[in-house]
Enzyme design. Sequence first.
Site, mmCIF file in Angstrom:
data_model
loop_
_atom_site.group_PDB
_atom_site.id
_atom_site.type_symbol
_atom_site.label_atom_id
_atom_site.label_comp_id
_atom_site.label_asym_id
_atom_site.label_seq_id
_atom_site.Cartn_x
_atom_site.Cartn_y
_atom_site.Cartn_z
ATOM 1 N N LYS A 35 0.832 -1.210 0.000
ATOM 2 C CA LYS A 35 0.000 0.000 0.000
ATOM 3 C C LYS A 35 0.865 1.259 0.000
ATOM 4 O O LYS A 35 0.601 2.192 -0.748
ATOM 5 C CB LYS A 35 -0.926 -0.042 1.221
ATOM 6 C CG LYS A 35 -1.906 1.109 1.302
ATOM 7 C CD LYS A 35 -3.155 0.724 2.058
ATOM 8 C CE LYS A 35 -2.946 0.644 3.559
ATOM 9 N NZ LYS A 35 -2.765 1.975 4.177
ATOM 10 N N SER A 36 1.891 1.275 0.835
ATOM 11 C CA SER A 36 2.739 2.479 0.914
ATOM 12 C C SER A 36 3.400 2.767 -0.433
ATOM 13 O O SER A 36 3.453 3.920 -0.885
ATOM 14 C CB SER A 36 3.832 2.284 1.961
ATOM 15 O OG SER A 36 3.270 2.171 3.240
ATOM 16 N N ARG A 40 2.755 5.978 -3.253
ATOM 17 C CA ARG A 40 3.887 6.809 -3.680
ATOM 18 C C ARG A 40 4.131 6.678 -5.178
ATOM 19 O O ARG A 40 4.578 7.636 -5.827
ATOM 20 C CB ARG A 40 5.133 6.427 -2.875
ATOM 21 C CG ARG A 40 5.027 6.892 -1.403
ATOM 22 C CD ARG A 40 5.962 6.124 -0.502
ATOM 23 N NE ARG A 40 6.049 6.634 0.862
ATOM 24 C CZ ARG A 40 5.163 6.393 1.835
ATOM 25 N NH1 ARG A 40 4.087 5.642 1.586
ATOM 26 N NH2 ARG A 40 5.339 6.885 3.056
ATOM 27 N N SER A 181 6.861 8.905 12.424
ATOM 28 C CA SER A 181 5.807 8.745 11.422
ATOM 29 C C SER A 181 6.353 8.929 10.020
ATOM 30 O O SER A 181 6.840 10.004 9.657
ATOM 31 C CB SER A 181 4.698 9.774 11.661
ATOM 32 O OG SER A 181 3.867 9.852 10.515
ATOM 33 N N GLN A 183 4.530 9.012 7.494
ATOM 34 C CA GLN A 183 3.609 9.903 6.772
ATOM 35 C C GLN A 183 4.036 11.359 6.959
ATOM 36 O O GLN A 183 4.034 12.140 6.009
ATOM 37 C CB GLN A 183 2.179 9.696 7.272
ATOM 38 C CG GLN A 183 1.628 8.335 6.866
ATOM 39 C CD GLN A 183 0.232 8.081 7.395
ATOM 40 O OE1 GLN A 183 -0.317 8.877 8.144
ATOM 41 N NE2 GLN A 183 -0.348 6.960 6.993
ATOM 42 N N ASP A 334 1.867 -1.458 11.768
ATOM 43 C CA ASP A 334 0.516 -1.881 11.361
ATOM 44 C C ASP A 334 0.235 -3.337 11.711
ATOM 45 O O ASP A 334 -0.886 -3.822 11.505
ATOM 46 C CB ASP A 334 0.342 -1.687 9.852
ATOM 47 C CG ASP A 334 0.356 -0.208 9.476
ATOM 48 O OD1 ASP A 334 -0.013 0.629 10.318
ATOM 49 O OD2 ASP A 334 0.743 0.100 8.329
ATOM 50 N N LYS A 361 -4.591 5.296 14.955
ATOM 51 C CA LYS A 361 -4.644 4.694 13.614
ATOM 52 C C LYS A 361 -6.107 4.723 13.134
ATOM 53 O O LYS A 361 -6.899 5.520 13.622
ATOM 54 C CB LYS A 361 -4.086 3.272 13.665
ATOM 55 C CG LYS A 361 -2.596 3.227 13.969
ATOM 56 C CD LYS A 361 -1.796 3.799 12.812
ATOM 57 C CE LYS A 361 -0.306 3.779 13.101
ATOM 58 N NZ LYS A 361 0.455 4.481 12.057
ATOM 59 N N ARG A 365 -6.446 1.135 18.188
ATOM 60 C CA ARG A 365 -6.197 -0.307 18.021
ATOM 61 C C ARG A 365 -5.872 -1.001 19.336
ATOM 62 O O ARG A 365 -6.104 -2.208 19.457
ATOM 63 C CB ARG A 365 -5.088 -0.536 16.986
ATOM 64 C CG ARG A 365 -5.580 -0.226 15.589
ATOM 65 C CD ARG A 365 -4.551 -0.477 14.515
ATOM 66 N NE ARG A 365 -5.182 -0.363 13.206
ATOM 67 C CZ ARG A 365 -4.534 -0.187 12.058
ATOM 68 N NH1 ARG A 365 -3.209 -0.101 12.065
ATOM 69 N NH2 ARG A 365 -5.190 -0.106 10.921
HETATM 70 C C1 S3P Z 1 2.443 4.680 6.261
HETATM 71 C C2 S3P Z 1 2.982 5.020 7.485
HETATM 72 C C3 S3P Z 1 2.444 4.525 8.766
HETATM 73 C C4 S3P Z 1 1.518 3.352 8.585
HETATM 74 C C5 S3P Z 1 0.556 3.553 7.449
HETATM 75 C C6 S3P Z 1 1.298 3.774 6.143
HETATM 76 C C7 S3P Z 1 3.061 5.236 5.033
HETATM 77 O O1 S3P Z 1 1.709 5.581 9.375
HETATM 78 O O2 S3P Z 1 0.799 3.099 9.775
HETATM 79 O O3 S3P Z 1 -0.294 2.423 7.297
HETATM 80 O O4 S3P Z 1 2.753 4.732 3.930
HETATM 81 O O5 S3P Z 1 3.862 6.161 5.142
HETATM 82 P P1 S3P Z 1 2.393 6.646 10.364
HETATM 83 O O6 S3P Z 1 3.241 7.541 9.557
HETATM 84 O O7 S3P Z 1 1.211 7.376 10.983
HETATM 85 O O8 S3P Z 1 3.149 5.839 11.378
#
Ligand code: S3P
Length: 456
Positions: A35-36, A40, A181, A183, A334, A361, A365
């Site tokens: 997914k990440s 991107r 994080s 993100q 996750d 999240k 969780r």
């Molecule tokens: C992600 C970063 C993580 C993760 C999320 C995907 C990403 O979040 O939990 O499912 O793709 O950068 P956080 O940055 O809030 O830790």
Amino acid sequence: MSASHSTDHIVSGPVPGHFTVPPPLRGTVTVPGDKSISHRSLMLGALAVGETRIEGLLEGEDVLATAAAMRAMGAEITRSDDGIWQVHGVGVGGLLQPQVALDMGNSGTSTRLLMGLIASHAITATFTGDASLSKRPMGRVTEPLTRMGAEFMTSPGGRLPLTMRGLSPAVPIEYRLPVASAQVKSAVLLAGLNTPGITRVIEPVPTRDHSERMLKGFGATLDVEIESDGTRIISVTGEAELRGQQIVVPGDPSSAAFPIVAALIVPGSEVTVINVGMNPTRAGIFEILKAMGADLVYSNERIVGGEPVADITARHSILTGIDVPPDVAPSMIDEFPILFVAASLAKGTTRTSGLDELRVKESDRLALMAKGLARIGARVEELEDGLVIQGTDGTPLNGGNHAPVIEASLDHRIAMSFAIAGLVTKSGLTVDDMRPVATSFPTFLPLLRQLGAVPA
Ligand code: S3P
């Protein structure tokens, strides 16, 4: 692409799922793309000059929300019948004013990374999301992006719905992450792409590094310095020129963790998941399971599209509880919900700590896992920043006389974790709504059918 997926949920109503003890699980399966990396790929492809071709993109609701947003800002994104996605980008600095609100559905990654992209463009955008996303904190991203010159008008508590106005040229910053994080790191780096000068992120605790790897792959100038205490200093040079790339997305380790834990806890099982991303900033779950005594074998280890990949074979194992070191948390952030399920069946006590982030999240969780596991007879204590679980030493959990209904609260990983827990629950359980799995793992139920975990 329709941006209405989150309201589709409301129209069609919840879809409960019943899970109970199956025969041993057997088979070789693949899981959808990471997914990440999928998010991107679309974002960087949309900013590149020329065509980006993506093989193995996760076609889940979260990633489709990113695709819809990038289209709304001028990128041309198509999918051919063979499942390959093509992106024709607008060039760094070329994003257009979206004419509609950007509906992010359930996706925190789409929201936070896109806020970064927009921050350094002279455009105004409104972000909306579902009930889960609208509760999640956005201040962690709006704060550094405000320093770069963006303006935000948020709902109370700094939450969605919000409207932002980017600034071009934006102001480069040096930003020390107050929370581990990826993100937040990525939002600042993406904002830095269209900002004159050098934008720097200081990361005291390493988090997933897909943005860094992929920005370099697309041709950005990005340096990573690692200090003696492990702090990473990531510098991106602005006004970058990105070039379209060929991307092969590996299978998502966060999705692979579900069939792997299922095989470990259902007696007699043997399951192979092929093509699993093994980036060290993501693979913590497998190392922790091994430390608990899991029979996991990696084979066919290789590099695909700049990321380490392996096939993983999992055989039923008697797991032993451990103290999970808090510093591994970012590399399996996750995967704690499914680890808690594994720990409930282990011999002895598993202690986790340093997991405050799990409370913000897609759901809280820690609270939901503690509550649901207790309902199916696991011995679990909820602490402020972790769970302590006394395992059953392999004895199936007690589903109660009537299969309890477990709340997933719009959280895909809670829904999938309890689906797997149901496989080791004497009288079974019902997950109240399985629809959220479509956000990250649309083939979750077909995969369980393929392994014989649920009836065909
Ligand atoms: C992600 C970063 C993580 C993760 C999320 C995907 C990403 O979040 O939990 O499912 O793709 O950068 P956080 O940055 O809030 O830790």
